[in-house]
Design a protein around this motif. Structure first.
Motif, PDB file in Angstrom:
ATOM      1  N   LEU A 250       0.934  -0.984   0.156  1.00 38.24           N
ATOM      2  CA  LEU A 250       0.332  -0.148   0.105  1.00 38.24           C
ATOM      3  C   LEU A 250       1.045   1.228   0.212  1.00 38.24           C
ATOM      4  O   LEU A 250       1.390   1.735   1.075  1.00 38.24           O
ATOM      5  CB  LEU A 250      -0.767   0.256   1.283  1.00 38.24           C
TER       6      LEU A 250
ATOM      7  N   ILE B 217      -9.679  -1.578  -0.413  1.00 42.02           N
ATOM      8  CA  ILE B 217      -8.904  -2.023  -0.779  1.00 42.02           C
ATOM      9  C   ILE B 217      -7.664  -3.545  -0.933  1.00 42.02           C
ATOM     10  O   ILE B 217      -6.803  -4.119  -1.016  1.00 42.02           O
ATOM     11  CB  ILE B 217      -7.538  -1.167   0.461  1.00 42.02           C
ATOM     12  N   HIS B 218      -8.569  -3.839   0.787  1.00 43.86           N
ATOM     13  CA  HIS B 218      -7.882  -4.777   1.272  1.00 43.86           C
ATOM     14  C   HIS B 218      -8.162  -6.175  -0.132  1.00 43.86           C
ATOM     15  O   HIS B 218      -7.626  -7.262  -0.293  1.00 43.86           O
ATOM     16  CB  HIS B 218      -8.778  -5.695   2.496  1.00 43.86           C
TER      17      HIS B 218
ATOM     18  N   LYS C  48      -7.826  -5.823  -2.770  1.00 44.15           N
ATOM     19  CA  LYS C  48      -7.175  -5.783  -4.241  1.00 44.15           C
ATOM     20  C   LYS C  48      -5.533  -5.713  -3.882  1.00 44.15           C
ATOM     21  O   LYS C  48      -4.988  -6.235  -4.763  1.00 44.15           O
ATOM     22  CB  LYS C  48      -7.167  -4.086  -4.650  1.00 44.15           C
ATOM     23  N   LEU C  49      -5.410  -5.628  -2.564  1.00 44.73           N
ATOM     24  CA  LEU C  49      -3.968  -5.757  -1.807  1.00 44.73           C
ATOM     25  C   LEU C  49      -3.764  -7.389  -2.300  1.00 44.73           C
ATOM     26  O   LEU C  49      -2.847  -7.254  -1.957  1.00 44.73           O
ATOM     27  CB  LEU C  49      -3.602  -5.337  -0.589  1.00 44.73           C
TER      28      LEU C  49
ATOM     29  N   VAL D 193      -1.491  -0.955  -4.760  1.00 42.39           N
ATOM     30  CA  VAL D 193      -2.580   0.016  -3.802  1.00 42.39           C
ATOM     31  C   VAL D 193      -1.551   0.833  -3.847  1.00 42.39           C
ATOM     32  O   VAL D 193      -0.849   0.714  -3.263  1.00 42.39           O
ATOM     33  CB  VAL D 193      -3.703  -0.091  -3.561  1.00 42.39           C
TER      34      VAL D 193
ATOM     35  N   LEU E 148      -2.148   5.440  -3.384  1.00 46.36           N
ATOM     36  CA  LEU E 148      -3.134   5.908  -3.579  1.00 46.36           C
ATOM     37  C   LEU E 148      -1.654   7.258  -3.409  1.00 46.36           C
ATOM     38  O   LEU E 148      -1.089   7.934  -3.144  1.00 46.36           O
ATOM     39  CB  LEU E 148      -3.115   6.633  -1.554  1.00 46.36           C
TER      40      LEU E 148
ATOM     41  N   ARG F 272      -3.471   6.264   4.459  1.00 47.56           N
ATOM     42  CA  ARG F 272      -2.951   5.320   4.213  1.00 47.56           C
ATOM     43  C   ARG F 272      -2.751   4.270   5.533  1.00 47.56           C
ATOM     44  O   ARG F 272      -3.139   3.498   5.739  1.00 47.56           O
ATOM     45  CB  ARG F 272      -1.028   5.085   3.735  1.00 47.56           C
TER      46      ARG F 272
ATOM     47  N   LEU G 130      -5.841   2.953   7.187  1.00 52.06           N
ATOM     48  CA  LEU G 130      -6.296   1.877   6.741  1.00 52.06           C
ATOM     49  C   LEU G 130      -5.395   0.670   6.785  1.00 52.06           C
ATOM     50  O   LEU G 130      -5.893  -0.724   6.997  1.00 52.06           O
ATOM     51  CB  LEU G 130      -6.011   1.805   4.627  1.00 52.06           C
TER      52      LEU G 130
END
Length: 124
Positions: A7, A89-90, A92-93, A98, A100, A116, A119
């Motif tokens: 991230l 986000i979780h 996609k990771l 990912v 931002l 960030r 998250l």
């Protein structure tokens, strides 16, 4: 998998890179002078950005950053769109990095740093 390394945050004025993975613009306003095809954002997520009131009160002044951070985190904690954003986000990771994307000049005192970190706390 170390989510902290996956991230990332990056200024909108830096060139897009394949290593960025899924790119999300996390500014309420489009970055001045940047064309859509240059930014290459996969998503523009306005709903999780700081409200205009706290953004204006902060005014990118370093001495106001701690107040801004507390206010923004409070907004995130009560933002109805935040839970879906955390889930996205979780998800996609699990398959790619990912990034931002933000437009602020400072790389250390901006809302993307706060977002960030917020998250990452929600993934533990």
């Amino acid at each position: 998998m170390n989510l902290q390394n996956q991230l990332k945050i990056k200024r909108a004025y830096e060139p897009a890179d394949e290593a960025d993975g899924f790119r999300i613009l996390v500014d309420r306003l489009w970055p001045r002078g940047v064309r859509k095809e240059v930014l290459q954002a996969d998503l523009w997520e306005k709903e999780i950005t700081p409200s205009p009131a706290i953004r204006k009160a902060f005014d990118h002044q370093e001495d106001r950053f701690s107040e801004f951070k507390a206010a923004y985190r409070e907004e995130l904690d009560h933002n109805q769109a935040a839970a879906a954003f955390v889930a996205l986000i979780h998800e996609k990771l699990q398959t790619e990095p990912v990034t931002l994307i933000y437009a602020a000049r400072s790389e250390t005192i901006n809302h993307a740093v706060i977002l960030r970190d917020w998250l990452l706390e929600h993934f533990q």
